[in-house]
Design a protein around this motif. Structure first.
Motif, PDB file in Angstrom:
ATOM      1  N   TYR A 167       1.907   1.666  -6.088  1.00 36.92           N
ATOM      2  CA  TYR A 167       0.739   0.781  -5.571  1.00 36.92           C
ATOM      3  C   TYR A 167       0.660  -0.173  -6.571  1.00 36.92           C
ATOM      4  O   TYR A 167       1.460  -0.015  -7.862  1.00 36.92           O
ATOM      5  N   ALA A 168      -0.168  -1.910  -6.838  1.00 39.74           N
ATOM      6  CA  ALA A 168      -0.077  -2.818  -7.738  1.00 39.74           C
ATOM      7  C   ALA A 168      -1.049  -2.150  -8.819  1.00 39.74           C
ATOM      8  O   ALA A 168      -2.547  -1.100  -8.153  1.00 39.74           O
ATOM      9  N   SER A 169      -1.330  -2.637  -9.918  1.00 39.90           N
ATOM     10  CA  SER A 169      -2.373  -2.626 -11.002  1.00 39.90           C
ATOM     11  C   SER A 169      -2.638  -3.856 -11.344  1.00 39.90           C
ATOM     12  O   SER A 169      -1.599  -5.685 -10.784  1.00 39.90           O
ATOM     13  N   ALA A 170      -3.641  -4.024 -11.835  1.00 43.36           N
ATOM     14  CA  ALA A 170      -4.028  -5.740 -12.466  1.00 43.36           C
ATOM     15  C   ALA A 170      -4.064  -5.775 -13.915  1.00 43.36           C
ATOM     16  O   ALA A 170      -4.810  -4.621 -14.327  1.00 43.36           O
ATOM     17  N   ILE A 171      -3.494  -6.806 -14.194  1.00 44.29           N
ATOM     18  CA  ILE A 171      -3.491  -7.672 -15.871  1.00 44.29           C
ATOM     19  C   ILE A 171      -5.050  -9.196 -15.917  1.00 44.29           C
ATOM     20  O   ILE A 171      -4.329  -9.253 -15.102  1.00 44.29           O
ATOM     21  N   ILE A 172      -6.249  -8.447 -16.429  1.00 43.29           N
ATOM     22  CA  ILE A 172      -6.867  -9.635 -15.819  1.00 43.29           C
ATOM     23  C   ILE A 172      -6.581 -10.606 -17.641  1.00 43.29           C
ATOM     24  O   ILE A 172      -6.565 -10.078 -18.275  1.00 43.29           O
ATOM     25  N   VAL A 173      -6.251 -12.272 -17.214  1.00 43.02           N
ATOM     26  CA  VAL A 173      -6.399 -12.864 -18.245  1.00 43.02           C
ATOM     27  C   VAL A 173      -7.367 -13.961 -18.392  1.00 43.02           C
ATOM     28  O   VAL A 173      -7.511 -14.543 -17.231  1.00 43.02           O
ATOM     29  N   LYS A 174      -8.396 -13.769 -19.213  1.00 45.11           N
ATOM     30  CA  LYS A 174      -8.749 -15.016 -19.576  1.00 45.11           C
ATOM     31  C   LYS A 174      -9.200 -15.946 -20.440  1.00 45.11           C
ATOM     32  O   LYS A 174      -7.766 -16.241 -20.997  1.00 45.11           O
ATOM     33  N   LYS A 175      -9.879 -17.669 -20.369  1.00 40.94           N
ATOM     34  CA  LYS A 175      -9.672 -18.219 -20.819  1.00 40.94           C
ATOM     35  C   LYS A 175      -9.409 -17.999 -22.383  1.00 40.94           C
ATOM     36  O   LYS A 175     -10.090 -17.513 -23.230  1.00 40.94           O
ATOM     37  N   ASN A 176      -8.362 -19.175 -23.071  1.00 43.04           N
ATOM     38  CA  ASN A 176      -7.950 -18.996 -24.601  1.00 43.04           C
ATOM     39  C   ASN A 176      -7.562 -17.636 -24.965  1.00 43.04           C
ATOM     40  O   ASN A 176      -7.883 -17.149 -25.647  1.00 43.04           O
ATOM     41  N   THR A 177      -7.192 -17.240 -23.956  1.00 40.79           N
ATOM     42  CA  THR A 177      -6.638 -15.813 -24.687  1.00 40.79           C
ATOM     43  C   THR A 177      -5.239 -15.485 -25.686  1.00 40.79           C
ATOM     44  O   THR A 177      -4.560 -15.090 -26.363  1.00 40.79           O
ATOM     45  N   LEU A 178      -4.067 -16.931 -24.597  1.00 44.56           N
ATOM     46  CA  LEU A 178      -2.506 -17.134 -24.752  1.00 44.56           C
ATOM     47  C   LEU A 178      -3.126 -18.657 -25.781  1.00 44.56           C
ATOM     48  O   LEU A 178      -3.752 -19.244 -25.434  1.00 44.56           O
ATOM     49  N   GLU A 179      -1.719 -19.075 -27.672  1.00 43.78           N
ATOM     50  CA  GLU A 179      -1.917 -19.577 -27.291  1.00 43.78           C
ATOM     51  C   GLU A 179      -1.464 -20.782 -26.774  1.00 43.78           C
ATOM     52  O   GLU A 179      -0.431 -20.830 -26.130  1.00 43.78           O
ATOM     53  N   LYS A 180      -1.423 -21.636 -27.760  1.00 40.82           N
ATOM     54  CA  LYS A 180      -0.731 -23.260 -26.525  1.00 40.82           C
ATOM     55  C   LYS A 180       0.541 -22.395 -27.446  1.00 40.82           C
ATOM     56  O   LYS A 180       0.926 -23.029 -28.482  1.00 40.82           O
ATOM     57  N   TYR A 181       1.547 -23.285 -25.864  1.00 38.69           N
ATOM     58  CA  TYR A 181       2.799 -23.871 -26.183  1.00 38.69           C
ATOM     59  C   TYR A 181       3.520 -24.921 -25.625  1.00 38.69           C
ATOM     60  O   TYR A 181       3.129 -25.062 -24.793  1.00 38.69           O
ATOM     61  N   SER A 186       1.160  -0.987  -0.173  1.00 40.89           N
ATOM     62  CA  SER A 186       0.078  -0.235  -0.279  1.00 40.89           C
ATOM     63  C   SER A 186       0.718   1.173  -0.123  1.00 40.89           C
ATOM     64  O   SER A 186       1.627   1.859   1.112  1.00 40.89           O
ATOM     65  N   LYS A 187       0.110   2.174  -1.095  1.00 43.28           N
ATOM     66  CA  LYS A 187       1.108   3.363  -0.672  1.00 43.28           C
ATOM     67  C   LYS A 187       1.176   4.364   0.337  1.00 43.28           C
ATOM     68  O   LYS A 187       2.234   5.295   0.608  1.00 43.28           O
ATOM     69  N   GLU A 188       0.332   3.374   1.546  1.00 40.76           N
ATOM     70  CA  GLU A 188      -0.161   4.358   2.891  1.00 40.76           C
ATOM     71  C   GLU A 188       1.425   3.498   4.067  1.00 40.76           C
ATOM     72  O   GLU A 188       1.673   4.331   4.668  1.00 40.76           O
ATOM     73  N   VAL A 189       1.987   2.674   2.868  1.00 42.82           N
ATOM     74  CA  VAL A 189       2.998   2.476   4.263  1.00 42.82           C
ATOM     75  C   VAL A 189       3.834   2.269   3.687  1.00 42.82           C
ATOM     76  O   VAL A 189       4.710   2.642   3.320  1.00 42.82           O
ATOM     77  N   HIS A 190       4.377   1.296   1.828  1.00 47.72           N
ATOM     78  CA  HIS A 190       5.910   1.365   1.500  1.00 47.72           C
ATOM     79  C   HIS A 190       5.553   1.094   0.257  1.00 47.72           C
ATOM     80  O   HIS A 190       6.383   1.873  -0.880  1.00 47.72           O
ATOM     81  N   GLY A 191       4.686   1.453   0.349  1.00 44.82           N
ATOM     82  CA  GLY A 191       4.388   1.957  -1.561  1.00 44.82           C
ATOM     83  C   GLY A 191       4.959   1.339  -2.706  1.00 44.82           C
ATOM     84  O   GLY A 191       5.920   1.406  -3.407  1.00 44.82           O
ATOM     85  N   ILE A 192       5.045   0.244  -2.833  1.00 46.43           N
ATOM     86  CA  ILE A 192       5.209  -0.739  -3.809  1.00 46.43           C
ATOM     87  C   ILE A 192       5.010  -0.958  -5.236  1.00 46.43           C
ATOM     88  O   ILE A 192       3.747  -1.720  -4.905  1.00 46.43           O
ATOM     89  N   PRO A 193       5.238  -0.925  -5.829  1.00 49.75           N
ATOM     90  CA  PRO A 193       4.904  -0.503  -7.537  1.00 49.75           C
ATOM     91  C   PRO A 193       5.011  -2.293  -8.468  1.00 49.75           C
ATOM     92  O   PRO A 193       6.047  -2.691  -7.523  1.00 49.75           O
ATOM     93  N   LEU A 194       3.500  -3.088  -8.173  1.00 53.05           N
ATOM     94  CA  LEU A 194       4.077  -4.439  -8.617  1.00 53.05           C
ATOM     95  C   LEU A 194       2.450  -4.402  -9.883  1.00 53.05           C
ATOM     96  O   LEU A 194       2.144  -3.989  -9.332  1.00 53.05           O
ATOM     97  N   VAL A 195       2.435  -5.079 -10.638  1.00 52.98           N
ATOM     98  CA  VAL A 195       1.672  -5.721 -11.450  1.00 52.98           C
ATOM     99  C   VAL A 195       1.112  -6.914 -11.671  1.00 52.98           C
ATOM    100  O   VAL A 195       2.009  -7.741 -11.301  1.00 52.98           O
TER     101      VAL A 195
END
Length: 252
Positions: A157-171, A87-96
């Motif tokens: 602070y953190a931000s989020a990327i939401i990944v739905k099923k079948n967004t990525l090709e099979k590897y 939290s930015k009220e504490v240590h303010g660590i940016p992450l995704v």
């Protein structure tokens, strides 16, 4: 759909090369890609809180933003470090955060994912955590990842990327190999079931272990009395422990 190679190029372009988290089936292909290195750092954590701690250590030592990946079932575990450590009220660590969306409304999924799938976006809003859904085209993906990093840095602070099923090709991993174990998990479960006396208390962990135990009971025409843990990864041992403490004369 997006290829893992193209996705990695976008992450690298934005200097997002550190990944810590708990594997998720929604982006199973990405997990295989990360396992090979490909110029990216990977840390497999035992839980999502630890993954955030790893990304925090990475930021403190390098000044860079780390990516924490998880299935949305693990999002609840992150509430404490997100609202305190990061939290930015504490240590303010940016992450995704990179979150796989299980239990997406109106999509077939396992029962244990339904509630979190339904409330996930509301939960992110309560956490004051800005998010975007990863699009299926690489051009739009570049914009989302760039936004995620800039937002994390600007808000501390953190931000989020939401990944739905079948967004990525099979590897298919280059390091995949055949294993020749003498016994499969399914055969091991069958062997255990065949040697039970019927008066034991059986508690099985989430995932295929519970599914295959259930199938064994059905195939033998037996009454379904086992406790099949749904979700709550890592909790079946504690459930069984307390049952054993309360029922000391029973075989658990």
């Amino acid at each position: 759909m997006i290829s893992c190679h193209d996705l990695s190029k976008v992450f690298k372009k934005n200097d997002l090369t550190f990944f810590a988290g708990v594997p998720d089936s929604v982006f199973k292909s990405w997990m295989s890609f990360l396992a090979e290195g490909n110029g990216l750092m990977r840390r497999i954590a035992c839980n999502e809180c630890e993954a955030i701690a790893l990304a925090t250590g990475y930021h403190l030592s390098t000044g860079k933003v780390g990516v924490v990946y998880m299935q949305n079932s693990g999002l609840g575990k992150t509430v404490n470090p997100l609202t305190s450590l990061v939290s930015k009220e504490v240590h303010g660590i940016p992450l995704v955060l990179m979150i796989g969306w299980r239990g997406e409304p109106e999509k077939d999924d396992e029962p244990q994912h339904e509630m979190m799938g339904r409330i996930m976006l509301s939960q992110l809003k309560v956490l004051e955590l800005p998010y975007k859904i990863l699009p299926g085209r690489i051009e739009q993906t570049e914009e989302v990842i760039k936004w995620a990093k800039q937002t994390a840095e600007q808000t501390k602070y953190a931000s989020a990327i939401i990944v739905k099923k079948n967004t990525l090709e099979k590897y298919v991993s280059k390091n995949s190999s055949e294993t020749n174990y003498e016994m499969s998990r399914e055969n091991a479960i069958k062997t255990i079931v065949d040697n039970l006396h019927g008066n034991e208390v059986i508690i099985s962990t989430t995932g295929k272990t519970s599914r295959e135990l259930f199938e064994q009971r059905i195939s033998k025409g037996e009454k379904l009395t086992d406790f099949l843990t749904r979700g709550s990864m890592g909790c079946s041992a504690s459930i069984a422990l307390e049952v054993a403490l309360q029922k000391p004369k029973k075989k658990i």
